[in-house]
Motif scaffolding. Structure first.
Motif, PDB file in Angstrom:
ATOM      1  N   LEU A  24      24.090  37.509  36.040  1.00 12.80           N
ATOM      2  CA  LEU A  24      25.027  36.839  35.145  1.00 12.80           C
ATOM      3  C   LEU A  24      25.195  37.554  33.811  1.00 12.80           C
ATOM      4  O   LEU A  24      26.233  37.437  33.166  1.00 12.80           O
ATOM      5  CB  LEU A  24      24.551  35.403  34.884  1.00 12.80           C
ATOM      6  N   GLY A  25      24.189  38.299  33.413  1.00  9.90           N
ATOM      7  CA  GLY A  25      24.207  38.903  32.099  1.00  9.90           C
ATOM      8  C   GLY A  25      25.442  39.729  31.790  1.00  9.90           C
ATOM      9  O   GLY A  25      26.106  39.517  30.777  1.00  9.90           O
ATOM     10  N   PRO A  26      25.824  40.685  32.644  1.00 12.73           N
ATOM     11  CA  PRO A  26      26.984  41.511  32.330  1.00 12.73           C
ATOM     12  C   PRO A  26      28.266  40.709  32.140  1.00 12.73           C
ATOM     13  O   PRO A  26      29.131  41.094  31.363  1.00 12.73           O
ATOM     14  CB  PRO A  26      27.075  42.436  33.548  1.00 12.73           C
ATOM     15  N   LEU A  27      28.419  39.578  32.890  1.00  9.62           N
ATOM     16  CA  LEU A  27      29.628  38.775  32.761  1.00  9.62           C
ATOM     17  C   LEU A  27      29.625  37.923  31.498  1.00  9.62           C
ATOM     18  O   LEU A  27      30.643  37.776  30.824  1.00  9.62           O
ATOM     19  CB  LEU A  27      29.763  37.863  33.991  1.00  9.62           C
ATOM     20  N   LEU A  28      28.451  37.384  31.165  1.00  2.12           N
ATOM     21  CA  LEU A  28      28.378  36.433  30.065  1.00  2.12           C
ATOM     22  C   LEU A  28      28.297  37.092  28.693  1.00  2.12           C
ATOM     23  O   LEU A  28      28.692  36.513  27.692  1.00  2.12           O
ATOM     24  CB  LEU A  28      27.158  35.520  30.253  1.00  2.12           C
ATOM     25  N   SER A  29      27.777  38.301  28.644  1.00  2.00           N
ATOM     26  CA  SER A  29      27.420  38.829  27.333  1.00  2.00           C
ATOM     27  C   SER A  29      28.142  40.130  26.980  1.00  2.00           C
ATOM     28  O   SER A  29      27.704  40.847  26.106  1.00  2.00           O
ATOM     29  CB  SER A  29      25.908  39.061  27.272  1.00  2.00           C
ATOM     30  N   ARG A  30      29.252  40.418  27.665  1.00  2.00           N
ATOM     31  CA  ARG A  30      29.925  41.706  27.408  1.00  2.00           C
ATOM     32  C   ARG A  30      30.362  41.828  25.952  1.00  2.00           C
ATOM     33  O   ARG A  30      30.090  42.820  25.281  1.00  2.00           O
ATOM     34  CB  ARG A  30      31.131  41.848  28.330  1.00  2.00           C
ATOM     35  N   SER A  31      31.010  40.819  25.415  1.00  2.00           N
ATOM     36  CA  SER A  31      31.471  40.882  24.022  1.00  2.00           C
ATOM     37  C   SER A  31      30.292  40.852  23.050  1.00  2.00           C
ATOM     38  O   SER A  31      30.288  41.542  22.030  1.00  2.00           O
ATOM     39  CB  SER A  31      32.422  39.722  23.729  1.00  2.00           C
ATOM     40  N   LYS A  32      29.274  40.054  23.411  1.00  2.01           N
ATOM     41  CA  LYS A  32      28.112  39.975  22.526  1.00  2.01           C
ATOM     42  C   LYS A  32      27.359  41.299  22.508  1.00  2.01           C
ATOM     43  O   LYS A  32      26.895  41.762  21.462  1.00  2.01           O
ATOM     44  CB  LYS A  32      27.182  38.847  22.978  1.00  2.01           C
ATOM     45  N   ARG A  33      27.276  41.929  23.665  1.00  4.33           N
ATOM     46  CA  ARG A  33      26.590  43.226  23.719  1.00  4.33           C
ATOM     47  C   ARG A  33      27.312  44.266  22.860  1.00  4.33           C
ATOM     48  O   ARG A  33      26.688  45.120  22.245  1.00  4.33           O
ATOM     49  CB  ARG A  33      26.477  43.711  25.162  1.00  4.33           C
ATOM     50  N   ARG A  34      28.641  44.181  22.828  1.00  3.49           N
ATOM     51  CA  ARG A  34      29.395  45.113  22.005  1.00  3.49           C
ATOM     52  C   ARG A  34      29.072  44.907  20.528  1.00  3.49           C
ATOM     53  O   ARG A  34      28.902  45.866  19.764  1.00  3.49           O
ATOM     54  CB  ARG A  34      30.903  44.898  22.245  1.00  3.49           C
ATOM     55  N   ALA A  35      28.956  43.665  20.139  1.00  3.97           N
ATOM     56  CA  ALA A  35      28.611  43.359  18.750  1.00  3.97           C
ATOM     57  C   ALA A  35      27.204  43.869  18.422  1.00  3.97           C
ATOM     58  O   ALA A  35      26.959  44.398  17.331  1.00  3.97           O
ATOM     59  CB  ALA A  35      28.701  41.862  18.504  1.00  3.97           C
ATOM     60  N   LEU A  36      26.286  43.711  19.393  1.00  6.32           N
ATOM     61  CA  LEU A  36      24.930  44.187  19.168  1.00  6.32           C
ATOM     62  C   LEU A  36      24.882  45.717  19.102  1.00  6.32           C
ATOM     63  O   LEU A  36      24.140  46.298  18.304  1.00  6.32           O
ATOM     64  CB  LEU A  36      23.997  43.674  20.270  1.00  6.32           C
ATOM     65  N   MET A  37      25.707  46.381  19.918  1.00  4.44           N
ATOM     66  CA  MET A  37      25.757  47.845  19.875  1.00  4.44           C
ATOM     67  C   MET A  37      26.307  48.342  18.548  1.00  4.44           C
ATOM     68  O   MET A  37      25.941  49.415  18.070  1.00  4.44           O
ATOM     69  CB  MET A  37      26.592  48.391  21.035  1.00  4.44           C
ATOM     70  N   ASP A  38      27.185  47.558  17.950  1.00 11.62           N
ATOM     71  CA  ASP A  38      27.671  47.928  16.615  1.00 11.62           C
ATOM     72  C   ASP A  38      26.523  47.944  15.616  1.00 11.62           C
ATOM     73  O   ASP A  38      26.473  48.801  14.720  1.00 11.62           O
ATOM     74  CB  ASP A  38      28.754  46.946  16.150  1.00 11.62           C
ATOM     75  N   GLN A  39      25.571  47.006  15.756  1.00 12.02           N
ATOM     76  CA  GLN A  39      24.397  46.995  14.892  1.00 12.02           C
ATOM     77  C   GLN A  39      23.534  48.226  15.141  1.00 12.02           C
ATOM     78  O   GLN A  39      23.007  48.826  14.215  1.00 12.02           O
ATOM     79  CB  GLN A  39      23.567  45.729  15.122  1.00 12.02           C
ATOM     80  N   VAL A  40      23.394  48.618  16.408  1.00  8.55           N
ATOM     81  CA  VAL A  40      22.628  49.816  16.750  1.00  8.55           C
ATOM     82  C   VAL A  40      23.293  51.050  16.149  1.00  8.55           C
ATOM     83  O   VAL A  40      22.626  51.912  15.548  1.00  8.55           O
ATOM     84  CB  VAL A  40      22.501  49.959  18.281  1.00  8.55           C
ATOM     85  N   ASP A  41      24.621  51.138  16.292  1.00  8.72           N
ATOM     86  CA  ASP A  41      25.346  52.290  15.739  1.00  8.72           C
ATOM     87  C   ASP A  41      25.169  52.382  14.230  1.00  8.72           C
ATOM     88  O   ASP A  41      25.014  53.473  13.673  1.00  8.72           O
ATOM     89  CB  ASP A  41      26.838  52.189  16.084  1.00  8.72           C
ATOM     90  N   SER A  42      25.211  51.236  13.558  1.00  4.61           N
ATOM     91  CA  SER A  42      25.069  51.217  12.102  1.00  4.61           C
ATOM     92  C   SER A  42      23.682  51.706  11.675  1.00  4.61           C
ATOM     93  O   SER A  42      23.552  52.514  10.746  1.00  4.61           O
ATOM     94  CB  SER A  42      25.312  49.799  11.574  1.00  4.61           C
ATOM     95  N   ALA A  43      22.631  51.236  12.370  1.00  8.87           N
ATOM     96  CA  ALA A  43      21.271  51.680  12.046  1.00  8.87           C
ATOM     97  C   ALA A  43      21.098  53.169  12.343  1.00  8.87           C
ATOM     98  O   ALA A  43      20.469  53.900  11.569  1.00  8.87           O
ATOM     99  CB  ALA A  43      20.252  50.863  12.835  1.00  8.87           C
TER     100      ALA A  43
END
Length: 376
Positions: free
Chosen positions: A114-133
């Protein structure tokens, strides 16, 4: 950000007391270093702050909240260890993303199906945090790599980045540079200090290396035997130590210690030579401490000896001098033009304004009036 307060922290392992009623107040955004020899309790104190160890007594507060019995995950503190503790099978990006996934995703979103379907947009937001760090740490080009493809310094930056992405109240660092070679440690010290200035977040840093404490800290706590012996600005602790133990631990090369005596008239004598005036103290034997940079070579110097060893550090030469009448060797700093050869006779003076005096218990005997000029 929040202030951190440790009150009367005690800890023992079996019959061994590790912490003996430690008190420490850390202000918002400070870089605080806990420094001391192995076994002094500094790592245990850090782990109690993190919640990884339980104190036998005392209280831990973050801001206005008592977190003494709060689980580690709820304290919002990021820990960076001596070992980088990176997942070897994950890329740098995945290593940095993992703490965000564990903290911010629901149980369902973590499921492989279920993870890939439920959290695609959230994962993108989290990756933005990774990119910033990654951008802040200058490791963005390393995001696709695995830890085994990185140098020690790069792995250390990744470990810092994994802590940064959580946006913690404070960073807790337990000897994070000890696995690096000497040149890289010096470089990473400046990088950590610069990172602290950019993030404006509280850093609590544990080390046995007093050079790290002196160069990076806003304030440093010198610990020995489960106590904080002195807490203050690095310059103040170096120039104005409260005890002989602190004076001997802080500084490289170490402070010279020479037997002396305070006479009935308040005069301080070393080897029969009057050095300074100490009012308000009784006649007593003392230990005189003087840093290598406060001994000056002079043809008319009061103290004489023979050069037994030369340390050539390029811009500075440290001479180890066997002094007449003393069993220990004195170390003094000289510039390359002054430096004598091995076996040469040298004479030197003490700077009376920089003499430190300690009683028989190692406590500081402070000068109550300005020191006198050196006289024979």
């Amino acid at each position: 950000m929040s202030s951190i307060s440790l009150r009367e922290i005690t800890k023992a392992f079996g019959e061994t007391k590790v912490l003996n009623g430690v008190n420490l107040d850390i202000q918002d955004g400070e870089f605080i270093t806990l420094v001391g020899p192995s076994g002094c309790g500094k790592s245990t104190l850090l782990r109690i702050l993190a919640g990884l160890e339980t104190a036998d007594g005392g209280a831990v507060r973050i801001g206005d909240t008592d977190v003494t019995h709060t689980r580690p995950s709820a304290r919002n503190l990021a820990m960076v260890f001596q070992s980088y503790a990176l997942y070897p099978h994950l890329s740098v990006a995945q290593n940095m993303l993992t703490p965000l996934l564990l903290r911010d995703l629901t149980t369902a979103e973590r499921l492989p199906i279920l993870g890939p379907l439920l959290s695609r947009s959230k994962r993108r937001a989290l990756m933005d945090q990774v990119d910033s760090a990654a951008q802040t740490l200058k490791i963005k080009d390393l995001l696709p790599r695995k830890p085994g493809q990185l140098s020690g310094g790069q792995r250390q930056r990744v470990a810092l980045g994994r802590a940064m992405v959580r946006n913690p109240v404070a960073f807790l660092m337990d000897e994070p540079l000890s696995n690096l070679d000497a040149a890289l440690r010096v470089h990473m010290r400046s990088e950590l200090a610069e990172l602290h200035r950019r993030l404006k977040t509280t850093f609590v840093y544990v080390t046995h290396d007093q050079a790290e404490a002196l160069t990076m800290s806003d304030r440093m706590a010198v610990m020995m035997g489960g106590h904080i012996l002195q807490f203050g600005r690095p310059d103040d602790i170096y120039r104005d130590p409260d005890s002989l133990a602190v004076a001997q631990f802080v500084g490289s090369p170490g402070i010279n210690t020479i037997p002396g005596e305070i006479a009935d008239n308040g005069q301080l004598y070393v080897q029969g030579k009057r050095i300074a005036t100490v009012h308000g103290t009784a006649r007593q034997p003392v230990t005189v401490g003087i840093r290598p940079e406060h001994l000056t070579i002079s043809h008319t110097g009061q103290f004489k000896g023979v050069v037994r060893h030369r340390e050539n550090l390029g811009s500075d030469i440290f001479l180890h001098v066997a002094v007449e009448g003393l069993t220990q060797v004195a170390v003094l700093r000289a510039n390359p033009d002054q430096a004598a050869t091995l076996g040469a006779q040298v004479a030197f003076d003490m700077n009376p304004d920089r003499v430190l005096v300690f009683d028989s218990q190692g406590a500081r005997v402070r000068m109550s009036v300005p020191k006198m000029a050196v006289m024979a």
